[in-house]
Design a protein around this motif. Sequence first.
Motif, PDB file in Angstrom:
ATOM      1  N   ASP A 109     -10.783   1.558  16.112  1.00  0.00           N
ATOM      2  CA  ASP A 109      -9.696   2.462  15.752  1.00  0.00           C
ATOM      3  C   ASP A 109     -10.116   3.511  14.736  1.00  0.00           C
ATOM      4  O   ASP A 109      -9.834   4.697  14.881  1.00  0.00           O
ATOM      5  N   ALA A 110     -10.844   3.084  13.669  1.00  0.00           N
ATOM      6  CA  ALA A 110     -11.228   4.028  12.619  1.00  0.00           C
ATOM      7  C   ALA A 110     -12.166   5.104  13.164  1.00  0.00           C
ATOM      8  O   ALA A 110     -12.017   6.294  12.872  1.00  0.00           O
TER       9      ALA A 110
ATOM     10  N   SER B 280     -12.467   6.006  16.351  1.00  0.00           N
ATOM     11  CA  SER B 280     -11.720   6.818  17.315  1.00  0.00           C
ATOM     12  C   SER B 280     -10.897   7.885  16.597  1.00  0.00           C
ATOM     13  O   SER B 280     -10.870   9.045  17.002  1.00  0.00           O
ATOM     14  N   THR B 281     -10.252   7.503  15.470  1.00  0.00           N
ATOM     15  CA  THR B 281      -9.473   8.461  14.701  1.00  0.00           C
ATOM     16  C   THR B 281     -10.367   9.562  14.145  1.00  0.00           C
ATOM     17  O   THR B 281     -10.031  10.743  14.181  1.00  0.00           O
ATOM     18  N   HIS B 282     -11.568   9.171  13.654  1.00  0.00           N
ATOM     19  CA  HIS B 282     -12.491  10.169  13.102  1.00  0.00           C
ATOM     20  C   HIS B 282     -12.938  11.152  14.185  1.00  0.00           C
ATOM     21  O   HIS B 282     -12.974  12.362  13.946  1.00  0.00           O
TER      22      HIS B 282
ATOM     23  N   ASP C 141     -11.326  11.964  16.839  1.00  0.00           N
ATOM     24  CA  ASP C 141     -10.202  12.822  17.198  1.00  0.00           C
ATOM     25  C   ASP C 141     -10.044  13.966  16.209  1.00  0.00           C
ATOM     26  O   ASP C 141      -9.643  15.072  16.577  1.00  0.00           O
ATOM     27  N   GLN C 142     -10.375  13.714  14.929  1.00  0.00           N
ATOM     28  CA  GLN C 142     -10.115  14.699  13.887  1.00  0.00           C
ATOM     29  C   GLN C 142     -11.338  15.541  13.522  1.00  0.00           C
ATOM     30  O   GLN C 142     -11.193  16.611  12.939  1.00  0.00           O
TER      31      GLN C 142
ATOM     32  N   ARG D 108      -5.182  21.959  10.655  1.00  0.00           N
ATOM     33  CA  ARG D 108      -5.006  20.673   9.977  1.00  0.00           C
ATOM     34  C   ARG D 108      -4.448  20.900   8.584  1.00  0.00           C
ATOM     35  O   ARG D 108      -4.708  21.932   7.951  1.00  0.00           O
TER      36      ARG D 108
ATOM     37  N   GLY E  27       2.786  12.465   8.684  1.00  0.00           N
ATOM     38  CA  GLY E  27       1.902  11.318   8.478  1.00  0.00           C
ATOM     39  C   GLY E  27       1.998  10.748   7.076  1.00  0.00           C
ATOM     40  O   GLY E  27       2.568  11.362   6.166  1.00  0.00           O
TER      41      GLY E  27
END
Length: 235
Positions: free
Chosen positions: A21-22, A24-26, A28-29, A155, A187
């Motif tokens: 998850d961590a 994948s989030t990185h 994405d951003q 962002r 968020g």
Amino acid sequence: MPHPDRERLTLVALGEQPVVDALSTHLDQCAQCRSEVTAMRDTVALAREAGPAPLEAPPDHVWSSIAAELALEADPAPGPVRSARPSRRRRGLVVGALAAAAALVAAVAIAVAGAFTEDPPATEQIASASLSAFAAGPPGATGQVSVVEAGGERRIEVSATMPPAPEQGYYEVWLLDERTNSMIAIGALGENGHGTFTMPAGLDMAGYSVVDVSAERYDGDPAHAASVLRGTLSS
């Protein structure tokens, strides 16, 4: 989170590293890391499409030359007419060495491909704001907001200095349109008071120009609670 190291990104591109998850989030951003993984995946796909070259048994004189170069003893010959060839065991060592060299060349090719990926898009700050204590906010609480654009994506980066959120609570970041008094939640801040959030596509920044940080509780109610920090964006 900090940028993952190149080895981890390479394993992701090869399918050998699970995308948690961590990470994948990185990805994405972070346009830079996402671009590197995409480029390496394209290189791997091309190599797999090409497939391995067919292997053919070399003629006797090739083994004789290898044996002579490596000072290997030839197999004992039952008769006077037989070419000198390395033993099966030594031949296996030679093949293994050649295979290891081929693997090294492939690894270098992947590394070089990664080094020549396109540069990440330039990041441009288009707006910023200073946050200060608001209404029920703790005295002395402050924060900074930057709105940045890179590769067509906007962002919001928030950094706040204030007491930890109460037990069973957290800090939420909102965009406020003072003309209509409407708010959009973008968020939650991390425990360190920092957060980076992708702007909703097509959002009217001229309208939603106020950044608000509220103290929320894990009560299942998505409505805005009590504002603790607030500031107005300016270019």
